[in-house]
Design a protein around this motif. Structure first.
Motif, PDB file in Angstrom:
ATOM      1  N   PRO A   1       1.011  -1.095  -0.212  1.00 14.66           N
ATOM      2  CA  PRO A   1       0.221  -0.179  -0.118  1.00 14.66           C
ATOM      3  C   PRO A   1       0.883   1.072  -0.162  1.00 14.66           C
ATOM      4  N   ALA A   2       1.804   1.210   0.511  1.00 19.98           N
ATOM      5  CA  ALA A   2       2.645   2.457   0.583  1.00 19.98           C
ATOM      6  C   ALA A   2       3.659   2.562  -0.851  1.00 19.98           C
ATOM      7  N   LEU A   3       3.712   1.970  -1.006  1.00 18.92           N
ATOM      8  CA  LEU A   3       4.276   1.934  -2.265  1.00 18.92           C
ATOM      9  C   LEU A   3       3.720   2.234  -3.820  1.00 18.92           C
ATOM     10  N   GLU A   4       1.799   1.841  -3.763  1.00 18.57           N
ATOM     11  CA  GLU A   4       0.736   2.393  -4.477  1.00 18.57           C
ATOM     12  C   GLU A   4       0.398   3.740  -4.684  1.00 18.57           C
ATOM     13  N   THR A   5       0.918   4.325  -2.702  1.00 14.57           N
ATOM     14  CA  THR A   5       0.238   5.737  -2.476  1.00 14.57           C
ATOM     15  C   THR A   5       1.830   6.507  -3.390  1.00 14.57           C
ATOM     16  N   LEU A   6       3.273   6.273  -2.869  1.00 17.36           N
ATOM     17  CA  LEU A   6       4.351   6.212  -3.658  1.00 17.36           C
ATOM     18  C   LEU A   6       3.511   6.931  -5.526  1.00 17.36           C
ATOM     19  N   VAL A   7       3.257   5.757  -6.153  1.00 16.48           N
ATOM     20  CA  VAL A   7       3.235   6.255  -7.607  1.00 16.48           C
ATOM     21  C   VAL A   7       1.744   6.178  -7.723  1.00 16.48           C
ATOM     22  N   GLY A   8       0.649   6.486  -6.871  1.00 15.58           N
ATOM     23  CA  GLY A   8      -0.237   7.718  -7.099  1.00 15.58           C
ATOM     24  C   GLY A   8      -0.083   9.070  -7.366  1.00 15.58           C
ATOM     25  N   ALA A   9       0.887   8.983  -5.996  1.00 14.60           N
ATOM     26  CA  ALA A   9       1.354  10.588  -5.608  1.00 14.60           C
ATOM     27  C   ALA A   9       2.471  11.278  -6.744  1.00 14.60           C
ATOM     28  N   LEU A  10       2.897   9.919  -7.805  1.00 12.55           N
ATOM     29  CA  LEU A  10       3.881  10.723  -9.036  1.00 12.55           C
ATOM     30  C   LEU A  10       2.960  11.054  -9.653  1.00 12.55           C
ATOM     31  N   TRP A  11       1.819  10.130  -9.799  1.00 11.03           N
ATOM     32  CA  TRP A  11       0.624  10.139 -10.629  1.00 11.03           C
ATOM     33  C   TRP A  11       0.024  11.595 -10.759  1.00 11.03           C
ATOM     34  N   TYR A  12      -0.209  11.903  -9.442  1.00 14.76           N
ATOM     35  CA  TYR A  12      -1.004  12.988  -9.008  1.00 14.76           C
ATOM     36  C   TYR A  12      -0.020  14.331  -9.616  1.00 14.76           C
ATOM     37  N   ALA A  13       0.919  14.648  -8.939  1.00 12.90           N
ATOM     38  CA  ALA A  13       2.411  15.853  -9.242  1.00 12.90           C
ATOM     39  C   ALA A  13       2.516  15.483 -10.389  1.00 12.90           C
ATOM     40  N   ARG A  14       2.597  14.786 -11.081  1.00 11.07           N
ATOM     41  CA  ARG A  14       1.985  15.335 -13.021  1.00 11.07           C
ATOM     42  C   ARG A  14       1.601  15.548 -13.727  1.00 11.07           C
ATOM     43  N   GLN A  15       0.063  15.311 -13.342  1.00 11.86           N
ATOM     44  CA  GLN A  15      -1.642  15.759 -13.296  1.00 11.86           C
ATOM     45  C   GLN A  15      -1.583  17.389 -12.783  1.00 11.86           C
ATOM     46  N   CYS A  16      -0.786  17.355 -11.696  1.00 14.13           N
ATOM     47  CA  CYS A  16      -0.851  19.100 -11.017  1.00 14.13           C
ATOM     48  C   CYS A  16      -0.107  19.972 -12.151  1.00 14.13           C
ATOM     49  N   ARG A  17       1.430  19.561 -12.497  1.00 16.45           N
ATOM     50  CA  ARG A  17       2.315  20.176 -12.423  1.00 16.45           C
ATOM     51  C   ARG A  17       2.058  20.623 -14.450  1.00 16.45           C
ATOM     52  N   GLU A  18       1.005  19.122 -15.217  1.00 20.12           N
ATOM     53  CA  GLU A  18       0.604  19.964 -16.612  1.00 20.12           C
ATOM     54  C   GLU A  18      -0.789  21.235 -16.003  1.00 20.12           C
ATOM     55  N   ALA A  19      -1.785  20.805 -14.823  1.00 27.57           N
ATOM     56  CA  ALA A  19      -2.470  21.878 -14.520  1.00 27.57           C
ATOM     57  C   ALA A  19      -2.249  22.890 -14.705  1.00 27.57           C
ATOM     58  N   LEU A  20      -0.809  23.284 -13.901  1.00 27.21           N
ATOM     59  CA  LEU A  20      -0.301  24.586 -14.127  1.00 27.21           C
ATOM     60  C   LEU A  20       0.536  25.069 -15.118  1.00 27.21           C
ATOM     61  N   ALA A  21       1.306  24.155 -15.648  1.00 31.00           N
ATOM     62  CA  ALA A  21       1.463  24.238 -17.148  1.00 31.00           C
ATOM     63  C   ALA A  21       0.225  25.041 -18.265  1.00 31.00           C
ATOM     64  N   GLU A  22      -0.730  24.470 -18.217  1.00 30.03           N
ATOM     65  CA  GLU A  22      -1.584  24.878 -19.157  1.00 30.03           C
ATOM     66  C   GLU A  22      -2.251  26.260 -18.695  1.00 30.03           C
ATOM     67  N   HIS A  23      -3.085  26.401 -16.668  1.00 27.91           N
ATOM     68  CA  HIS A  23      -3.323  27.532 -17.030  1.00 27.91           C
ATOM     69  C   HIS A  23      -2.358  28.542 -15.999  1.00 27.91           C
ATOM     70  N   GLY A  24      -1.373  28.114 -15.666  1.00 31.93           N
ATOM     71  CA  GLY A  24      -0.570  29.049 -14.662  1.00 31.93           C
ATOM     72  C   GLY A  24      -0.631  28.996 -13.385  1.00 31.93           C
ATOM     73  N   PRO A  25       0.666  29.667 -12.885  1.00 35.81           N
ATOM     74  CA  PRO A  25      -0.256  29.667 -11.281  1.00 35.81           C
ATOM     75  C   PRO A  25      -1.235  30.131 -10.140  1.00 35.81           C
ATOM     76  N   VAL A  26      -1.604  31.176 -11.252  1.00 32.81           N
ATOM     77  CA  VAL A  26      -2.527  31.962 -10.700  1.00 32.81           C
ATOM     78  C   VAL A  26      -3.561  31.978 -11.402  1.00 32.81           C
ATOM     79  N   VAL A  27      -4.883  31.943 -10.881  1.00 35.11           N
ATOM     80  CA  VAL A  27      -6.295  31.916 -12.129  1.00 35.11           C
ATOM     81  C   VAL A  27      -7.273  32.882 -11.653  1.00 35.11           C
ATOM     82  N   LYS A  28      -8.427  33.006 -12.573  1.00 33.38           N
ATOM     83  CA  LYS A  28      -9.294  33.591 -12.202  1.00 33.38           C
ATOM     84  C   LYS A  28     -11.330  32.976 -11.501  1.00 33.38           C
TER      85      LYS A  28
END
Length: 138
Positions: free
Chosen positions: A52-79
């Motif tokens: 489960p810890a390994l699953e959490t680690l790999v899941g967190a890596l995926w979420y981090a990638r998704q967040c980086r993509e959202a930040l690249a698309e929308h920027g650090p601030v949004v309206k």
């Protein structure tokens, strides 16, 4: 986690082969699962109870990638709908995922710092048998 970190040592009940990736993880994370699990299995650090810890680690890596993509698309601030400028929620999510990744990577012995823990170095044969205090004549 406060206080002393737990020692990571080879486990008697360590898995002998790389387990299949859980279906709860995104399919594009298969390589990361395989690479990390293979490394942990080879060093006898992966047990059934640590999956489960390994699953959490790999899941967190995926979420981090998704967040980086959202930040690249929308920027650090949004309206907002009312035109108010706010921090992008993906930034806070990324920070939380990065904390999880760093903590679990270290605790599981995935990172260089985690592998450098004395107990891991000893099991990998990288320790020196010389007494650390021998130069002080104690």
């Amino acid at each position: 986690m406060r206080g002393r970190k737990p020692a990571v040592t080879a486990a008697d009940a360590a898995l002998s082969r790389t387990p299949s990736m859980p279906t709860t993880l995104a399919p594009e994370m298969a390589r990361e699962w395989r690479d990390i699990a293979k490394d942990l299995v080879s060093r006898r650090l992966l047990t059934r109870s640590s999956l489960p810890a390994l699953e959490t680690l790999v899941g967190a890596l995926w979420y981090a990638r998704q967040c980086r993509e959202a930040l690249a698309e929308h920027g650090p601030v949004v309206k907002s709908e009312k035109g108010i400028i706010r921090p992008n929620p993906a930034a806070a999510m990324l920070a939380k995922q990065n904390e999880t990744i760093a903590r679990l990577s270290y605790e599981m012995g995935v990172t260089a710092a985690g592998r450098n823990l004395p107990t891991i170095r000893e099991q990998e044969g990288a320790h020196n048998d010389k007494d650390a205090f021998s130069e002080f004549d104690l």
